[in-house]
Design a protein around this motif. Structure first.
Motif, PDB file in Angstrom:
ATOM      1  N   ASP A 166     -89.934-125.682  33.545  1.00 29.47           N
ATOM      2  CA  ASP A 166     -88.644-125.009  33.397  1.00 29.47           C
ATOM      3  C   ASP A 166     -88.714-123.764  32.526  1.00 29.47           C
ATOM      4  N   MET A 167     -89.860-123.528  31.886  1.00 24.41           N
ATOM      5  CA  MET A 167     -89.955-122.403  30.956  1.00 24.41           C
ATOM      6  C   MET A 167     -89.824-121.073  31.691  1.00 24.41           C
ATOM      7  N   VAL A 168     -89.097-120.159  31.060  1.00 28.76           N
ATOM      8  CA  VAL A 168     -88.827-118.849  31.650  1.00 28.76           C
ATOM      9  C   VAL A 168     -89.486-117.778  30.781  1.00 28.76           C
ATOM     10  N   THR A 169     -90.073-116.793  31.399  1.00 30.35           N
ATOM     11  CA  THR A 169     -90.696-115.703  30.669  1.00 30.35           C
ATOM     12  C   THR A 169     -89.655-114.625  30.372  1.00 30.35           C
ATOM     13  N   THR A 170     -89.413-114.386  29.091  1.00 27.78           N
ATOM     14  CA  THR A 170     -88.480-113.343  28.670  1.00 27.78           C
ATOM     15  C   THR A 170     -89.084-112.574  27.501  1.00 27.78           C
ATOM     16  N   THR A 171     -88.416-111.507  27.126  1.00 36.37           N
ATOM     17  CA  THR A 171     -88.785-110.747  25.945  1.00 36.37           C
ATOM     18  C   THR A 171     -87.589-110.663  25.017  1.00 36.37           C
ATOM     19  N   LEU A 172     -87.800-110.143  23.822  1.00 35.56           N
ATOM     20  CA  LEU A 172     -86.698-109.960  22.881  1.00 35.56           C
ATOM     21  C   LEU A 172     -85.578-109.152  23.522  1.00 35.56           C
ATOM     22  N   LYS A 173     -85.913-108.115  24.277  1.00 38.40           N
ATOM     23  CA  LYS A 173     -84.908-107.258  24.905  1.00 38.40           C
ATOM     24  C   LYS A 173     -83.997-108.035  25.860  1.00 38.40           C
ATOM     25  N   ARG A 199     -86.301-113.293  18.657  1.00 45.03           N
ATOM     26  CA  ARG A 199     -87.765-113.339  18.790  1.00 45.03           C
ATOM     27  C   ARG A 199     -88.248-114.747  19.130  1.00 45.03           C
ATOM     28  N   THR A 200     -87.503-115.748  18.668  1.00 44.03           N
ATOM     29  CA  THR A 200     -87.910-117.137  18.871  1.00 44.03           C
ATOM     30  C   THR A 200     -87.657-117.601  20.301  1.00 44.03           C
ATOM     31  N   LEU A 201     -86.552-117.198  20.888  1.00 41.06           N
ATOM     32  CA  LEU A 201     -86.163-117.687  22.216  1.00 41.06           C
ATOM     33  C   LEU A 201     -87.233-117.426  23.282  1.00 41.06           C
ATOM     34  N   PRO A 202     -87.856-116.249  23.341  1.00 43.73           N
ATOM     35  CA  PRO A 202     -88.950-116.062  24.322  1.00 43.73           C
ATOM     36  C   PRO A 202     -90.134-116.991  24.064  1.00 43.73           C
ATOM     37  N   LYS A 238     -79.378-121.248  30.953  1.00 47.93           N
ATOM     38  CA  LYS A 238     -79.125-122.618  30.482  1.00 47.93           C
ATOM     39  C   LYS A 238     -78.941-122.668  28.965  1.00 47.93           C
ATOM     40  N   THR A 239     -78.799-121.511  28.344  1.00 52.25           N
ATOM     41  CA  THR A 239     -78.689-121.441  26.890  1.00 52.25           C
ATOM     42  C   THR A 239     -77.258-121.089  26.509  1.00 52.25           C
ATOM     43  N   VAL A 240     -76.727-121.799  25.516  1.00 49.91           N
ATOM     44  CA  VAL A 240     -75.345-121.573  25.078  1.00 49.91           C
ATOM     45  C   VAL A 240     -75.303-121.488  23.556  1.00 49.91           C
TER      46      VAL A 240
END
Length: 348
Positions: free
Chosen positions: A9-16, A41-44, A52-54
């Motif tokens: 389920d992990m998604v690749t994101t960046t700080l932006k 910075r932590t969320l990525p 799915k984040t609230v």
């Protein structure tokens, strides 16, 4: 790793990807800016999915947080964010919920709600920004303000004994309790540990209010020169601080912690104890240590799993519905019913 972010389920994101188009509006120099960046910075690193984040908040400076995170969010009412967060988690357990509150919002009008979300062990991350003052409403003293604090509501100095957020969380039955501070480079590590915990993870974050309580935490949280007064806890590691020159030992006769000197790096000979995150009694001692004679205990103080609230609710629902067919018409027609005859023109 949180149950909501298994490898598949992990998604690749960046700080932006976690920054919104909203203008970030806190006072220049406010510690909230540093906390916001630490979270973004932590969320990525967590592989979190914005869909799915609230982020759910109450009222206060900290509660502007949902506007600045590119995910779902609710800016709710004073002190009631835990109730909204609990409802969201029960309605959709797949959501990864972050609750944002402050020392005034969470420990004054919201103390009752915060207590219950902790004791129920609802799976979410709870960040309490502690600046020891009411910042949004112009500097009145808060439940965590120190004795003698002068403010518009205590012009002669507060006579209240301040609440300790981490002690409150432990007393309420929290299974994960941690501490950090706004500009610490280790704050993302604390947030990641909280996210990995299955249950209500409480993080007290000391936050500098540049206008109404400036530099109140400098004794241990100043950007430079305060490192010796920080005890960063690591599970399975000795409780050392001041560059390893000092540590904490347990006086078994008086049943209390004491500071000892460590010679030549031999912490075992000095009697320094090893941190065990499952030891609730030591965790209580760590949060109650008076700063000054002792360092400020930071990092994960307590981490001991138990089943989450929503897992129990889901299991109960399944037991109650197994082998049954949903029939709303039958349900409405069951029990005592009445048939009303006649027309509106008939006399009563």
């Amino acid at each position: 790793m949180n149950e909501m972010t298994s490898p598949k389920d992990m998604v690749t994101t960046t700080l932006k990807d976690w920054e919104t188009d909203q203008e970030v509006r806190w006072c220049p120099g406010c510690g909230d800016y540093a906390i916001l960046k630490a979270v973004q910075r932590t969320l990525p690193q967590l592989g979190a999915d914005p869909a799915k984040t609230v982020f759910i908040s109450g009222i206060g400076c900290s509660s502007r947080f949902p506007y600045y995170i590119e995910s779902y969010g609710f800016h709710t009412i004073h002190g009631r964010a835990p109730a909204f967060a609990t409802g969201a988690k029960l309605a959709n357990p797949e959501l990864d919920i972050w609750l944002v509150t402050g020392d005034g919002d969470g420990l004054s009008i919201g103390g009752n709600h915060l207590m219950h979300v902790l004791r129920r062990n609802v799976n979410m991350q709870i960040m309490l920004f502690n600046n020891e003052i009411y910042g949004l409403t112009k500097g009145q003293y808060s439940p965590t303000s120190r004795e003698g604090t002068r403010s518009p509501s205590t012009p002669l100095g507060s006579v209240d004994h301040p609440a300790r957020p981490a002690a409150f969380a432990l007393g309420a039955g929290a299974r994960f309790v941690a501490r950090g501070f706004d500009v610490s480079k280790k704050l993302p590590e604390v947030l990641m540990a909280a996210h990995a915990h299955q249950g209500a993870a409480f993080i007290e974050i000391f936050q500098n209010c540049i206008v109404y309580n400036k530099d109140v935490f400098d004794d241990f949280a100043a950007p430079k020169g305060a490192e010796d007064r920080q005890l960063w806890l690591e599970n399975g590691e000795p409780m050392l601080f001041a560059g390893g020159r000092q540590g904490l030992t347990l006086d078994r006769d008086e049943l209390c912690l004491k500071v000892v000197e460590v010679a030549d790096g031999d912490w075992e000979a000095a009697g320094v104890i090893v941190h065990d995150v499952t030891n609730r009694i030591i965790a209580h001692m760590l949060v109650e240590m008076p700063f000054g004679p002792f360092p400020m205990a930071l990092g994960v103080l307590y981490d001991d799993l138990r089943p989450t609230f929503e897992s129990g609710v889901i299991e109960e629902r399944e037991r109650a519905t197994t082998g049954k067919t949903a029939d709303l018409v039958k349900l409405l027609g069951s029990g005592q019913t009445w048939t009303v005859s006649g027309t509106a023109a008939d006399p009563v």
